[in-house]
Design an enzyme around this catalytic site. Structure first.
Site, mmCIF file in Angstrom:
data_model
loop_
_atom_site.group_PDB
_atom_site.id
_atom_site.type_symbol
_atom_site.label_atom_id
_atom_site.label_comp_id
_atom_site.label_asym_id
_atom_site.label_seq_id
_atom_site.Cartn_x
_atom_site.Cartn_y
_atom_site.Cartn_z
ATOM 1 N N GLN A 87 -4.859 -1.414 9.700
ATOM 2 C CA GLN A 87 -4.743 -2.739 9.077
ATOM 3 C C GLN A 87 -5.359 -3.806 9.986
ATOM 4 O O GLN A 87 -5.017 -3.892 11.170
ATOM 5 C CB GLN A 87 -3.254 -3.036 8.804
ATOM 6 C CG GLN A 87 -2.994 -4.347 8.091
ATOM 7 C CD GLN A 87 -3.556 -4.369 6.662
ATOM 8 O OE1 GLN A 87 -3.484 -3.399 5.924
ATOM 9 N NE2 GLN A 87 -4.125 -5.502 6.283
ATOM 10 N N LYS A 94 0.849 -1.198 0.000
ATOM 11 C CA LYS A 94 0.000 0.000 0.000
ATOM 12 C C LYS A 94 0.880 1.241 0.000
ATOM 13 O O LYS A 94 0.634 2.196 -0.741
ATOM 14 C CB LYS A 94 -0.921 -0.008 1.237
ATOM 15 C CG LYS A 94 -2.072 -0.980 1.114
ATOM 16 C CD LYS A 94 -2.800 -1.207 2.431
ATOM 17 C CE LYS A 94 -3.847 -2.316 2.253
ATOM 18 N NZ LYS A 94 -4.495 -2.734 3.499
ATOM 19 N N ASP A 103 -11.196 2.877 4.326
ATOM 20 C CA ASP A 103 -11.591 1.474 4.204
ATOM 21 C C ASP A 103 -13.108 1.336 4.080
ATOM 22 O O ASP A 103 -13.617 0.254 3.799
ATOM 23 C CB ASP A 103 -11.111 0.699 5.443
ATOM 24 C CG ASP A 103 -10.140 -0.405 5.097
ATOM 25 O OD1 ASP A 103 -9.953 -0.665 3.903
ATOM 26 O OD2 ASP A 103 -9.582 -1.005 6.038
#
Ligand code: NAP
Length: 281
Positions: free
Chosen positions: A95, A51, A118
Site C-alpha cells: 500500500q 480490499k 498493482d
C-alpha cells in the site's frame, strides 16, 4: 448518463466469485492476496480494510501484514522476497504511500512481476507500453472498463488525460492508445489545459485538484472519467465540477461511486489472473 461504478464493480465481483469457485474445484485451492501496510495513514488503512473485505467476499484468501511506521526497509524487502516464493500467494500489493525512509522503487522492484497485482513493476509497465500481455494498474483498468461499458468502439476518438503519474495517467494513455484513440497527456506544465480538454471526446482527470475541470472545458457529448478523490469542507469531491459538467457530458462518473469501486474489483481481477497465469506456465 451517470456511469454507475458501484453497479459495474458489483457485476465484475460477481463474475470473479464464479471464476474463483471454478478455480477452487479445478485446483483445490484459491488465489491469495497479501497486502503490506506500513504505518497508520488513515486513508491507507481504510483502503486496505476495503480490499481485504472485498477479497474475502469473492472467495480470495486475503492476508494483511501491518508494520509500524518505523519498520526497517530491509524487513519489508525480506518479507516481499519470502512472499515471492510462497505458492499460496498469487498477488502482493504494498500500500502506497510508504514512509520516507523506505525506497518505493526498491520495494516495487522487489515484488516478483508475476505477483505484482498493482502493475507497477517496470516489467509490467514495459509490457503494457510494448502492447504485450501485462498486469495493468487497477485504477486505469477500472476507468478503461467504465469507458468501454459506455462506448464499445473508441477508434479515432480524441482522449485527453489530465495527470501523468505512473499509477494513473501513464497507464491510462497506453490503454487508450491500444483502443486506437488519439491521446493527449497533460500535466501541471500544460499551457492551455482548457483548450486541450475542449477538443476531447474522452477526458480522464487524475489530478487531485477539486473541481478543476469546468463545464466550459468540456465538449458536448464527451465521456468524462473522474479519478480524483479530494476531501473538502463540503465532503468528498472529484477533479471535475460534477454538477455543471454532468449537464454537458454524454456520460460522467460521480465521486464517490464512480472509479473508486472499480479499482478494488480490478485488484481482485488481477489477483485471479496472476493465479491463473502461474498455473498455465
Ligand atoms: P499524482 O501522482 O499526484 O499526479 C497528479 C498529476 O496531476 C501530475 O501528473 C501533475 O502534474 C498533474 N497536475 C497537478 N496539478 C495540475 C493542474 N493544475 N493541471 C494539470 N495537471 C495537474 O496523483 P495520482 O496518484 O495520479 O492521483 C490523482 C488523483 O486520483 C488523486 O486525487 C488521488 O487521490 C486519486 N486516486 C484515485 C483512485 C481511485 O481509486 N479512484 C486511485 C488512485 C488515485 P506534474 O506531473 O506536472 O506534477
Amino acid at each position: 448518463m451517470i456511469i454507475d461504478g458501484k453497479k459495474a464493480s458489483a457485476a465484475l465481483r460477481e463474475e470473479l466469485k464464479e471464476k474463483v469457485s471454478k478455480l477452487k474445484s479445478t485446483y483445490n485451492t484459491v488465489p491469495g492476496l497479501t497486502v503490506i501496510l506500513v504505518g497508520e495513514d488513515p486513508p491507507s488503512k481504510i483502503y486496505v480494510k476495503n480490499k481485504e473485505k472485498s477479497a474475502v467476499e469473492v472467495g480470495i484468501n486475503s492476508e494483511v501484514i501491518h508494520y509500524p511506521d518505523n519498520i526497517e526497509e530491509k524487513v519489508v524487502l525480506d518479507k516481499i522476497k519470502e512472499l515471492n516464493k510462497n505458492d499460496k500467494v498469487s498477488g502482493i500489493l504494498v500500500q502506497l504511500p510508504l514512509p520516507k525512509h523506505i525506497d518505493k522503487r526498491k520495494v516495487i522492484e522487489t515484488i516478483d512481476p508475476s505477483k505484482d497485482v498493482d502493475g507497477l513493476h517496470p516489467v509490467n509497465v514495459g509490457n503494457l507500453s510494448s502492447g504485450y500481455d501485462s498486469t495493468i494498474p487497477c485504477t486505469p483498468m477500472g476507468c478503461y472498463l467504465l469507458i468501454k461499458n459506455t462506448e464499445k468502439n473508441l477508434n479515432g476518438k480524441h482522449a485527453v488525460i489530465i495527470g501523468r503519474s505512473n499509477l494513473n495517467g501513464k497507464p491510462m494513455t497506453q490503454l487508450l492508445l491500444k483502443e486506437n484513440c488519439t491521446v493527449t497527456i497533460t500535466h501541471s506544465k500544460t499551457k492551455d489545459l482548457k483548450a486541450e480538454c475542449k477538443r476531447a471526446d474522452i477526458i480522464v482527470a487524475a489530478v487531485g485538484k477539486p473541481k478543476l475541470v469546468k463545464a466550459d472545458w468540456v465538449k458536448k457529448d464527451a465521456i468524462v472519467i473522474d479519478v480524483g478523490i479530494n476531501k473538502t469542507d463540503s465532503g468528498l469531491v472529484g477533479d471535475v465540477d460534477f454538477d455543471e459538467v454532468s449537464k454537458i457530458a454524454k456520460a460522467i462518473t460521480p465521486v464517490p461511486g464512480g472509479v473508486g469501486p472499480m479499482t478494488i474489483a480490478c485488484l481482485l481481477s488481477n489477483t485471479v489472473e496472476c493465479f491463473k497465469r502461474a498455473r498455465s506456465n
